[in-house]
Write an enzyme that holds these catalytic residues in place. Structure first.
Site, PDB file in Angstrom:
ATOM      1  CB  ILE A  41      29.371  23.384  11.960  1.00 58.65           C
ATOM      2  CG1 ILE A  41      28.937  23.422  10.495  1.00 58.65           C
ATOM      3  CG2 ILE A  41      28.699  22.231  12.682  1.00 58.65           C
ATOM      4  CD1 ILE A  41      29.331  22.213   9.698  1.00 58.65           C
ATOM      5  CB  THR A  43      23.937  22.646   8.532  1.00 57.07           C
ATOM      6  OG1 THR A  43      24.226  22.226   7.195  1.00 57.07           O
ATOM      7  CG2 THR A  43      24.758  21.814   9.489  1.00 57.07           C
ATOM      8  CB  ALA A  44      21.746  26.630  11.235  1.00 55.85           C
ATOM      9  CD  GLU A  77      29.457  23.652   5.602  1.00 57.09           C
ATOM     10  OE1 GLU A  77      28.587  24.392   5.146  1.00 57.09           O
ATOM     11  OE2 GLU A  77      30.450  24.065   6.257  1.00 57.09           O
ATOM     12  CB  ALA A  78      35.954  21.669   7.318  1.00 59.23           C
ATOM     13  CB  THR A  91      34.595  28.689  13.972  1.00 54.59           C
ATOM     14  OG1 THR A  91      34.564  29.804  13.063  1.00 54.59           O
ATOM     15  CG2 THR A  91      36.028  28.446  14.418  1.00 54.59           C
ATOM     16  N   GLY A 129      15.553  25.517   7.521  1.00 51.40           N
ATOM     17  CA  GLY A 129      16.168  24.217   7.791  1.00 51.40           C
ATOM     18  C   GLY A 129      17.667  24.288   7.634  1.00 51.40           C
ATOM     19  CE  LYS A 165      39.461  20.654   9.835  1.00 55.67           C
ATOM     20  NZ  LYS A 165      38.531  21.814   9.788  1.00 55.67           N
ATOM     21  CD  GLU A 187      41.961  27.948  12.334  1.00 58.59           C
ATOM     22  OE1 GLU A 187      41.540  26.819  12.630  1.00 58.59           O
ATOM     23  OE2 GLU A 187      43.171  28.202  12.190  1.00 58.59           O
TER      24      GLU A 187
END
Length: 491
Positions: free
Chosen positions: A339, A14-15, A48-49, A337, A12, A77, A335
């Site tokens: 997500i 986030t991904a 998370e960003a 990236t 499971g 952001k 940077e």
């Protein structure tokens, strides 16, 4: 050529739930989706960003922004502030905005460099609305506002939010741990996942979201891994949550230290902090002490250690298994990236979904697109390290002196010699992103396009002053980030 009707997602987080959400919302009437995860394993609870493509992903799924912001304690952001990277004491912002007004002949920064040659023009950031708003701690958006932004959010809460969304659109969740991955003796395709409970889940397409472990893609299919640690040697991160303190900045902070860098990500209810470092240069205990000595606000959790290796799987799609998230590889979070890479992975899967059956043609084409994209992201991240002038530690001296991929060398030489930057068809980062980081890292072009000479000095001054004044007035009239967020969520 067996038709694909059953999709099984292993893991499971986030991904996994991004994959389940997109597939169930967009293809749920055509396929069955099952996700297997264990609450015992959990996910790393750090802030998370993201980058602006997360908004596009949400738009595809029809996710309500207010509902998402409330559910995940999210904030806005506008970019990333890089501190101490080129030199100790330096600071610049890589914003998500457009710089100035460009035309087909040359991007705006060439016009700005012409003005700078004549002794005026000021700071390049004065011509970027998002950058100036970030610096002032301001934010505003509406249905008609032209502002490019992303989010900070709580990863654990985001997973829960997407789980509810996915299940509402027909995805089935099974609680359990995978005991065995079964394969066809002839083709090597995965046929089923056997759980510790004894339940067996069969499928046609399997999506590996098991994190760095890579249970399906690596432990089962032996796909192989291309190591990039000679370019990106950080391999540890310590994450800790702290109480809110200071202004609610609409940007991420990436602050370099002697053996890596640390992040600061402000959420509505707390701040996510982390220290990224190379274990060959810094011990875990020293890293922990450094992190706790540098954070603002009272720690709310114990620092959590995350081990990783930079690089990518040799294949993202192998046989009937697609890997999404950390199991596919990892570029450090500099940077923001990660997500994006797994959201675009599932978006691309939907576009190329093998309804008629999985063949090498479709998987090879998918793999080639994914390879080109991640290598360009890799180059952009390496850029921050290569263009350092720091020599205070062995870590930074090694980064400055290292060889880099030929694809990045070409970009550096073109900008150094002519001021040229570009975005190819399969590049994630735009010209303005490259320019902000290249100049922020103190790479000064030896020459530039002569487009600025097509105007008189008076015309050039008038054009630049007009742009700068309009941006300054707009930013001045905006509410603070915190004030806008409160009013927006209360509406």
């Amino acid at each position: 050529m067996q038709p694909v009707k059953k999709v099984v997602i292993a893991g499971g987080g986030t991904a996994g739930w991004c994959a389940a959400a997109a597939l169930s919302k967009l293809l749920g009437t055509l396929i069955d989706i099952t996700l297997i995860e264990s609450e015992e394993i959990g996910i790393v609870g750090v802030g998370e960003a993201t980058i602006p493509t997360a908004r596009t992903f949400h738009h595809f799924l029809g996710i309500d922004e207010r509902a998402f912001l409330k559910a995940t304690n999210a904030t806005y952001k506008l970019g990333i502030a890089f501190e101490n990277w080129a030199r100790d004491g330096d600071r610049y912002i890589h914003s998500f905005g457009e710089i100035g007004k460009s035309n087909w002949m040359a991007p705006f920064h060439h016009v700005w460099m012409a003005a700078r040659d004549k002794g005026f023009g000021g700071d390049l950031g004065d011509y970027c609305f998002e950058l100036r708003a970030a610096e002032e701690g301001k934010f505003f958006t509406s249905d008609t506002a032209r502002i490019n932004y992303a989010y900070h959010f709580d990863a654990v809460l985001y997973g829960r939010f997407l789980r509810q969304f996915s299940e509402a659109h027909g995805a089935r969740r099974i609680e359990g741990r995978i005991r065995e991955v079964r394969q066809d003796a002839g083709t090597g395709f995965i046929t089923a996942l056997a759980l510790e409970s004894g339940e067996v889940i069969d499928g046609d397409l399997f999506i590996d979201c098991t994190g760095f472990k890579g249970l399906l893609i690596e432990e089962t299919l032996k796909t192989g891994f291309e190591d990039w640690s000679h370019w990106l040697p950080t391999d540890r991160a310590l994450a800790v949550q702290t109480a809110p303190s200071g202004r609610l900045d609409p940007y991420t902070r990436a602050i370099a230290h002697g053996e890596g860098w640390r992040w600061r990500i402000p959420l509505q209810n707390r701040v996510g902090n982390g220290l990224v470092y190379a274990s060959g240069h810094l011990t875990d205990e020293t890293a922990r002490e450094r992190l706790l000595s540098l954070v603002d606000g009272e720690p709310l959790t114990e620092p959590r250690l995350i081990r990783y290796r930079t690089g990518r799987r040799n294949k993202i799609w192998n046989k009937n298994c697609l890997t999404v998230g950390l199991s596919s590889g990892f570029i450090e979070p500099l940077e923001s990236t990660s997500i994006h890479l797994f959201q675009i992975a599932v978006t691309r899967l939907i576009q190329m979904f093998p309804f008629g059956g999985i063949t090498e043609a479709v998987s090879d084409h998918y793999n080639e697109i994914a390879r080109r994209e991640i290598e360009k992201v890799r180059d952009f991240v390496i850029l921050h390290y290569k263009l350092t002038q720091r020599d205070d530690t062995a870590f930074w001296r090694e980064r400055r002196e290292m060889s880099v991929p030929d694809s990045l060398t070409e970009r550096l030489e073109m900008f150094r010699e002519h001021g040229h930057a570009w975005q190819a068809a399969d590049d994630l980062f735009r010209v303005d992103s490259w320019v902000q980081v290249l100049l922020g890292q103190r790479l000064e072009p030896q020459s530039h396009h002569a487009i600025g000479q097509l105007m008189s000095e008076a015309q050039l001054r008038q054009a630049l002053d007009g742009l700068k004044t309009n941006i300054a007035r707009t930013v001045e009239a905006m509410p603070t980030h915190e004030a806008f967020l409160k009013s927006y969520l209360a509406a």
